[in-house]
Design a protein around this motif. Structure first.
Motif, PDB file in Angstrom:
ATOM      1  N   TRP A   1       0.817  -1.231   0.000  1.00  0.00           N
ATOM      2  CA  TRP A   1       0.000   0.000   0.000  1.00  0.00           C
ATOM      3  C   TRP A   1       0.846   1.274   0.000  1.00  0.00           C
ATOM      4  O   TRP A   1       0.304   2.365   0.041  1.00  0.00           O
ATOM      5  CB  TRP A   1      -1.054  -0.001   1.104  1.00  0.00           C
ATOM      6  CG  TRP A   1      -0.576  -0.173   2.500  1.00  0.00           C
ATOM      7  CD1 TRP A   1      -0.047   0.772   3.313  1.00  0.00           C
ATOM      8  CD2 TRP A   1      -0.628  -1.380   3.266  1.00  0.00           C
ATOM      9  NE1 TRP A   1       0.238   0.240   4.531  1.00  0.00           N
ATOM     10  CE2 TRP A   1      -0.110  -1.080   4.537  1.00  0.00           C
ATOM     11  CE3 TRP A   1      -1.072  -2.678   3.012  1.00  0.00           C
ATOM     12  CZ2 TRP A   1      -0.007  -2.037   5.546  1.00  0.00           C
ATOM     13  CZ3 TRP A   1      -0.969  -3.634   4.013  1.00  0.00           C
ATOM     14  CH2 TRP A   1      -0.437  -3.305   5.254  1.00  0.00           C
ATOM     15  N   THR A   2       2.165   1.120  -0.109  1.00  0.00           N
ATOM     16  CA  THR A   2       2.990   2.318  -0.298  1.00  0.00           C
ATOM     17  C   THR A   2       3.121   2.611  -1.804  1.00  0.00           C
ATOM     18  O   THR A   2       3.643   3.650  -2.195  1.00  0.00           O
ATOM     19  CB  THR A   2       4.404   2.128   0.299  1.00  0.00           C
ATOM     20  OG1 THR A   2       5.023   1.036  -0.374  1.00  0.00           O
ATOM     21  CG2 THR A   2       4.356   1.862   1.791  1.00  0.00           C
ATOM     22  N   ASP A   3       2.629   1.674  -2.635  1.00  0.00           N
ATOM     23  CA  ASP A   3       2.705   1.831  -4.093  1.00  0.00           C
ATOM     24  C   ASP A   3       1.320   2.251  -4.614  1.00  0.00           C
ATOM     25  O   ASP A   3       0.386   1.445  -4.639  1.00  0.00           O
ATOM     26  CB  ASP A   3       3.145   0.485  -4.697  1.00  0.00           C
ATOM     27  CG  ASP A   3       3.244   0.520  -6.213  1.00  0.00           C
ATOM     28  OD1 ASP A   3       2.582   1.378  -6.849  1.00  0.00           O
ATOM     29  OD2 ASP A   3       3.978  -0.320  -6.757  1.00  0.00           O
ATOM     30  N   ASN A   4       1.214   3.518  -5.016  1.00  0.00           N
ATOM     31  CA  ASN A   4      -0.094   4.074  -5.380  1.00  0.00           C
ATOM     32  C   ASN A   4      -0.771   3.342  -6.539  1.00  0.00           C
ATOM     33  O   ASN A   4      -1.985   3.153  -6.539  1.00  0.00           O
ATOM     34  CB  ASN A   4       0.068   5.558  -5.719  1.00  0.00           C
ATOM     35  CG  ASN A   4      -1.080   6.357  -5.175  1.00  0.00           C
ATOM     36  OD1 ASN A   4      -1.654   6.008  -4.145  1.00  0.00           O
ATOM     37  ND2 ASN A   4      -1.454   7.420  -5.874  1.00  0.00           N
ATOM     38  N   LEU A   5       0.033   2.914  -7.518  1.00  0.00           N
ATOM     39  CA  LEU A   5      -0.526   2.218  -8.677  1.00  0.00           C
ATOM     40  C   LEU A   5      -1.083   0.855  -8.254  1.00  0.00           C
ATOM     41  O   LEU A   5      -2.178   0.464  -8.665  1.00  0.00           O
ATOM     42  CB  LEU A   5       0.547   2.055  -9.771  1.00  0.00           C
ATOM     43  CG  LEU A   5       0.040   1.456 -11.083  1.00  0.00           C
ATOM     44  CD1 LEU A   5      -1.014   2.369 -11.721  1.00  0.00           C
ATOM     45  CD2 LEU A   5       1.212   1.246 -12.051  1.00  0.00           C
TER      46      LEU A   5
ATOM     47  N   VAL B   1      -2.191   0.118  -5.343  1.00  0.00           N
ATOM     48  CA  VAL B   1      -3.407   0.387  -4.568  1.00  0.00           C
ATOM     49  C   VAL B   1      -4.580   0.649  -5.511  1.00  0.00           C
ATOM     50  O   VAL B   1      -5.670   0.077  -5.346  1.00  0.00           O
ATOM     51  CB  VAL B   1      -3.193   1.585  -3.604  1.00  0.00           C
ATOM     52  CG1 VAL B   1      -4.500   2.059  -3.000  1.00  0.00           C
ATOM     53  CG2 VAL B   1      -2.215   1.201  -2.504  1.00  0.00           C
ATOM     54  N   LYS B   2      -4.350   1.469  -6.540  1.00  0.00           N
ATOM     55  CA  LYS B   2      -5.433   1.793  -7.486  1.00  0.00           C
ATOM     56  C   LYS B   2      -5.920   0.533  -8.188  1.00  0.00           C
ATOM     57  O   LYS B   2      -7.128   0.320  -8.329  1.00  0.00           O
ATOM     58  CB  LYS B   2      -4.928   2.783  -8.535  1.00  0.00           C
ATOM     59  CG  LYS B   2      -4.969   4.214  -8.070  1.00  0.00           C
ATOM     60  CD  LYS B   2      -4.612   5.138  -9.221  1.00  0.00           C
ATOM     61  CE  LYS B   2      -4.432   6.559  -8.713  1.00  0.00           C
ATOM     62  NZ  LYS B   2      -3.697   7.411  -9.625  1.00  0.00           N
TER      63      LYS B   2
ATOM     64  N   ILE C   1      -4.776   6.735   3.135  1.00  0.00           N
ATOM     65  CA  ILE C   1      -4.345   6.853   1.729  1.00  0.00           C
ATOM     66  C   ILE C   1      -5.416   7.594   0.920  1.00  0.00           C
ATOM     67  O   ILE C   1      -6.600   7.193   0.915  1.00  0.00           O
ATOM     68  CB  ILE C   1      -4.083   5.446   1.127  1.00  0.00           C
ATOM     69  CG1 ILE C   1      -3.043   4.677   1.971  1.00  0.00           C
ATOM     70  CG2 ILE C   1      -3.648   5.546  -0.329  1.00  0.00           C
ATOM     71  CD1 ILE C   1      -2.899   3.213   1.617  1.00  0.00           C
TER      72      ILE C   1
ATOM     73  N   VAL D   1      -6.300   7.862  -2.282  1.00  0.00           N
ATOM     74  CA  VAL D   1      -7.151   7.157  -3.266  1.00  0.00           C
ATOM     75  C   VAL D   1      -8.121   6.188  -2.596  1.00  0.00           C
ATOM     76  O   VAL D   1      -9.225   5.947  -3.104  1.00  0.00           O
ATOM     77  CB  VAL D   1      -6.344   6.395  -4.362  1.00  0.00           C
ATOM     78  CG1 VAL D   1      -5.862   7.328  -5.435  1.00  0.00           C
ATOM     79  CG2 VAL D   1      -5.234   5.559  -3.798  1.00  0.00           C
TER      80      VAL D   1
END
Ligand code: DC
Length: 227
Positions: free
Chosen positions: A54-58, A60-61, A108, A110
């Motif tokens: 969950w530190t990687d935004n992509l 997570v999306k 987060i 998003v």
């Protein structure tokens, strides 16, 4: 739309009886009850199960694109329960493993916009009681009645401990206290819609009153408003 129906928001610190009051009010008024915290908990469960970074935004999306959340009433109790991709996860999400990570995930941006958009849709017909941390400030800033609940930390820890002990006698009091303090801190210090009292929210402090008395107070205020 029934024009008499309103939106009631209940925000506040962890374990101060928000969901109890929200459920009671919804029952009395014949309104829908939505536990917004359950949505963040279900997302957390999905992330943990699927080892999402969950530190990687992509990442997570992409993960959020795979998640469908819905609420269904329990056939026996009538209480609304949360489903994650058609699986009832109402009980699984109450575990301390989820409680340990949920505040990080709820911080987060998003994740919040994903949940908030769905929460706002649920309120379009009004007649809803929703509890959480940012419901009166961000989700429904124009809600007719807003409550902000609080209670002394020792009282909240004791209540949460008792609740968890019934399900798991191995639960440790210090762990419960640490989790509540940590969540309160993260929830009220995050950048995106942190927990705070809406300016026009009514404060309910239940350190020294029982849930029945609190319901009476809240219901009186609601009925005064609805007329
Ligand atoms: O109400 P709860 O304890 O089940 O909520 C779990 C977590 O989800 C809580 O620590 C903060 C987060 N939350 C939030 O950020 N915004 C909400 N509207 C509801 C919950």
């Amino acid at each position: 739309m029934d024009t008499n129906k309103i939106i009631i928001t209940i925000d506040g610190w962890s374990s101060c009886g928000k969901s109890t009051l929200a459920k009671q009010l919804a029952k009395e008024l014949n309104y829908a009850y939505i536990d917004s915290g359950a949505m963040y908990r279900a997302i957390t469960l999905y992330f943990l199960r699927n080892h999402i970074d969950w530190t990687d935004n992509l990442e997570v999306k992409n993960a959020l694109n795979e998640i469908t959340l819905s609420f269904e009433p329990n056939a026996k109790t009538g209480d609304s329960e949360i489903f994650l991709n058609d699986e009832n996860v109402e009980y699984l999400i109450r575990d301390l493993i989820i409680a340990d990570k949920v505040s990080d995930i709820a911080a987060i941006a998003v994740v919040r916009s994903f949940a908030v958009a769905q929460q706002q849709l649920m309120g379009t017909k009004k007649g809803i009681v929703m509890d959480g941390r940012d419901i009166g400030t961000t989700v429904f800033p124009t809600a007719e009645i807003k409550f902000f609940m609080t209670a002394d930390i020792s009282v909240r820890v004791e209540r949460r401990f008792k609740e968890m002990f019934e399900k798991n006698p191995n639960v440790i009091l210090e762990e419960v206290m640490h989790n509540l303090e940590m969540r309160d801190y993260i929830d009220s210090h995050r950048e995106v819609s942190p927990l705070k009292k809406a300016e026009n929210a009514i404060v309910l402090d239940n350190t020294n009153i029982g849930m029945e008395e609190q319901l009476e107070i809240a219901l009186k205020l609601v009925n005064q408003f609805i007329g």
